[in-house]
Design a protein around this motif. Structure first.
Motif, PDB file in Angstrom:
ATOM      1  N   PRO A  64      -4.786   2.697 -10.329  1.00  9.43           N
ATOM      2  CA  PRO A  64      -3.512   1.634 -10.347  1.00  9.43           C
ATOM      3  C   PRO A  64      -3.646   0.165 -10.891  1.00  9.43           C
ATOM      4  O   PRO A  64      -4.650  -0.248 -10.901  1.00  9.43           O
ATOM      5  N   THR A  68      -2.369   5.017   3.715  1.00 10.59           N
ATOM      6  CA  THR A  68      -1.665   5.156   2.472  1.00 10.59           C
ATOM      7  C   THR A  68      -0.458   6.107   2.686  1.00 10.59           C
ATOM      8  O   THR A  68       0.574   6.191   2.099  1.00 10.59           O
ATOM      9  N   LEU A 123      -3.125  13.160  -1.375  1.00 11.26           N
ATOM     10  CA  LEU A 123      -3.941  11.970  -1.703  1.00 11.26           C
ATOM     11  C   LEU A 123      -5.485  12.203  -1.904  1.00 11.26           C
ATOM     12  O   LEU A 123      -5.998  13.071  -1.291  1.00 11.26           O
ATOM     13  N   ARG A 161      -2.160  -2.316  -6.340  1.00 13.15           N
ATOM     14  CA  ARG A 161      -2.265  -1.618  -5.207  1.00 13.15           C
ATOM     15  C   ARG A 161      -1.119  -1.911  -4.302  1.00 13.15           C
ATOM     16  O   ARG A 161      -0.967  -2.994  -3.914  1.00 13.15           O
ATOM     17  N   GLN A 212      -1.283   7.980  -6.802  1.00 11.89           N
ATOM     18  CA  GLN A 212      -2.673   7.295  -6.367  1.00 11.89           C
ATOM     19  C   GLN A 212      -4.025   7.893  -6.813  1.00 11.89           C
ATOM     20  O   GLN A 212      -4.975   7.291  -6.677  1.00 11.89           O
TER      21      GLN A 212
END
Length: 637
Positions: A94, A43, A31, A97, A90
């Protein structure tokens, strides 16, 4: 859903349950760091919880390679591929979300690690998401290069080869301990610390929520029915991380220390520098510098000292300088951990140079290199420096020369020290003296080794307890200057290595056989900003001319030797007397309890120095006897 598809999904579910911490760690590493630690943790958990396949299209991917360790169940490669897809997505803006696990009133983040974990985190933040995925697959999943390429390709990475090469480069730079660091708590989103959010703001928010609940409900109904002025839904609120990133690149938000802030603070480092230079108020120039730092184009020349991240700032940086140096517009910024020099050469692409300066102090923040040319450079001097001179280290008896400093802190041109492999005929250093308003007037030496930050030179005379018993002193005394005259040329090999300081420790003195003349054994330790040290053991007779380089007899990298944490050191060399006879000379530091020679000659002594007649090519090995009874072999080249 047919039975085969149902079995695939059941195996995938079992893989998620059994390997949940492992999959979350994988997602967390891939990420984007710009998300912030709290959001990355949530996340990563959300990605793994959404990784369960719902169709049969993933069955073909079940042939993806697993890891080379204990092989997991067949559903694991399928789930891992899905986790990588979601984590890599990610990194793109995006369209919507994904929902996150709900945590009310708490901020979650992994436990903080040490300096090594911080260095790895900074290195990872400078990589792309596919490259971080390659690092994770290589070091955590233990896949080989072909398997990593296959998994990245299946996850939709456009250029798996480039990602793999970046991962290999990072592993080469950080060494074999990368896997152990990635498995530490610093990178474990399943072992987190919890801290409250702003409690007062939450209480005020609850009261406001009760008072406005009816208004919000009515407004939501109206907006749902009517939308915006053109019937479209209202725009979404910007992501906090995006807002912070924009603010960090806003020239109006640059931090500016007041004039003379250094005289009223106990923290005398780059945070106490006030902005200087004729263009320190040029918003257009400062804005260009920040934009290039945030997103350097392909034509921008980016250089960084060893172990220094080039990531964009995560908060508004501090302005140190904005001006013109030899026709080049230059901006220098400081983000707390790094110095960044932005330059606009006439008719050439912009340049960015990065250097680590975390934990800088009065001496290591005493100057920076503001400009360079062919064979010369200029310093930008700290505002607390009151006197600046230069001298040649190879000529310790020669007088110092005054170095003019302009009102904006920029010095006249200073010759560059010789590069590695070049003739070492001189070694210029700057001697700086701090203001008495900071502390008792302090004098110290700095030299240039090719980085944005100059290197602090110190000297440690022989002491009974090693470097820990006699903290390094400034290399300004006659004995220190004489020692550096013999050893300065050995600094050529440290150029561009991110060196913070170099200490010459005269750890032993010895009488030479036959002549009775003396010799000095010196351990030069170069400490880098990222932590690991580089050590050079050198030997020189005291009758040698001051400009004659000492003989390098041993080297070591990434070692604690010759520091307070490694006061034991042993060196050896062959020496030819005036009579033509050859001798084996050896010396240990004061922490060594004796010396032991094996091979063609066998000799043991409780002294810390030794001289034994040996044939020039006789194979021998010297070791020092430690207080614990163990042996420490002599350092070799």
């Amino acid at each position: 859903m047919d039975e085969r598809t149902r079995a695939d999904v059941e195996r995938a579910e079992a893989a998620i349950v059994e390997h949940y911490p492992r999959l979350v760690r994988l997602a967390h590493l891939v990420l984007p760091p710009a998300m912030g630690r709290h959001r990355r943790v949530l996340t990563a958990h959300g990605i793994v919880q959404r990784a369960l396949p719902s169709t049969g299209r993933e069955r073909a991917r079940a042939v993806l390679p697993g890891q080379r360790g204990p092989r997991p169940e067949p559903g694991y490669p399928l789930v891992r591929s899905r986790v990588l897809e979601l984590a890599l997505a990610q990194a793109k803006p995006p369209r919507w979300r994904s929902p996150l696990p709900v945590v009310w009133g708490l901020r979650l983040f992994p436990r903080a690690g040490g300096a090594d974990e911080l260095a790895l985190d900074q290195a990872l933040s400078a990589l792309s998401a596919p490259a971080r995925a390659a690092v994770a697959l290589w070091h955590l999943e233990e896949l080989n290069e072909d398997e990593v390429l296959a998994v990245l390709d299946a996850a939709g990475v456009a250029d798996p080869g480039a990602a793999q090469r970046a991962a290999v480069a990072l592993g080469r730079d950080l060494g074999p301990g990368t896997a152990a660091l990635l498995n530490s708590g610093e990178f474990d989103p399943c072992t987190v610390q919890a801290r409250p959010t702003d409690l007062l703001r939450r209480r005020q928010g609850r009261r406001a929520a009760v008072a406005t609940a009816v208004v919000l409900t009515a407004g939501a109904a109206l907006l749902t029915a009517a939308g915006g002025p053109d019937g479209t839904p209202p725009p979404a609120q910007p992501d906090p991380a995006t807002v912070r990133a924009r603010q960090a690149l806003d020239p109006q938000r640059l931090v500016r220390a007041p004039d003379d802030a250094w005289a009223d603070t106990s923290r005398v480092d780059f945070t106490a520098w006030s902005p200087r230079g004729e263009y320190a108020g040029d918003t257009a120039l400062l804005g260009r510098a920040l934009r290039v730092w945030g997103a350097p184009g392909r034509d921008v020349r980016v250089t960084a000292a060893d172990g220094t991240s080039t990531r964009p700032p995560d908060q508004p940086p501090r302005l140190l300088y904005g001006g013109v140096i030899d026709g080049v517009r230059v901006v220098v910024l400081h983000d707390g951990d790094r110095l960044v020099r932005y330059a606009e050469p006439e008719g050439a692409p912009a340049e960015l140079e990065f250097a680590r300066v975390d934990n800088a102090d009065l001496t290591t923040a005493g100057a920076l290199v503001i400009g360079r040319g062919t064979g010369w450079m200029r310093y930008l001097i700290a505002p607390w420096i009151t006197d600046t001179t230069t001298r040649d280290l190879l000529r310790p008896a020669a007088p110092e020369k005054a170095l003019h400093v302009a009102p904006d802190g920029v010095t006249d041109r200073v010759p560059e020290p010789p590069a590695d492999g070049a003739v070492c005929g001189q070694w210029p250093v700057a001697r700086l003296r701090s203001s008495a308003r900071v502390t008792a007037q302090h004098s110290f030496l700095l030299t240039d080794l090719g980085d944005l930050t100059p290197v602090h030179l110190t000297y440690g005379p022989a002491a009974s307890g090693g470097p820990s018993a006699a903290p390094p002193a400034e290399a300004t005394t006659p004995a220190a200057l004489l020692s550096w005259a013999h050893t300065a040329c050995s600094l050529r090999g440290e150029r561009g290595a991110g060196v913070r300081s170099v200490n010459n420790w005269a750890y032993a003195r010895q009488r030479l056989p036959e002549s009775g003349a003396g010799a000095t054994w010196v351990c030069s330790r170069a400490d880098t900003w990222r932590g690991p040290g580089r050590v050079t053991v050198q030997f020189h007779p005291t009758v040698a001319r001051p400009e004659r380089p000492a003989r390098v007899v041993g080297r070591a990298r990434d070692t604690a030797a010759c520091s307070p944490y490694g006061p034991e050191v042993v060196g050896e060399t062959r020496w030819r007397a005036g009579s033509g006879h050859w001798y084996l000379l050896a010396a240990g530091s004061p922490a060594v309890r004796g010396l032991d020679v094996t091979g063609a000659v066998r000799r043991t002594t409780r002294a810390t120095t030794l001289a034994v007649g040996v044939p020039a090519s006789a194979p021998v090995r010297v070791a020092g006897v430690l207080a614990s009874g163990g042996l420490l072999h002599a350092m070799r080249r």
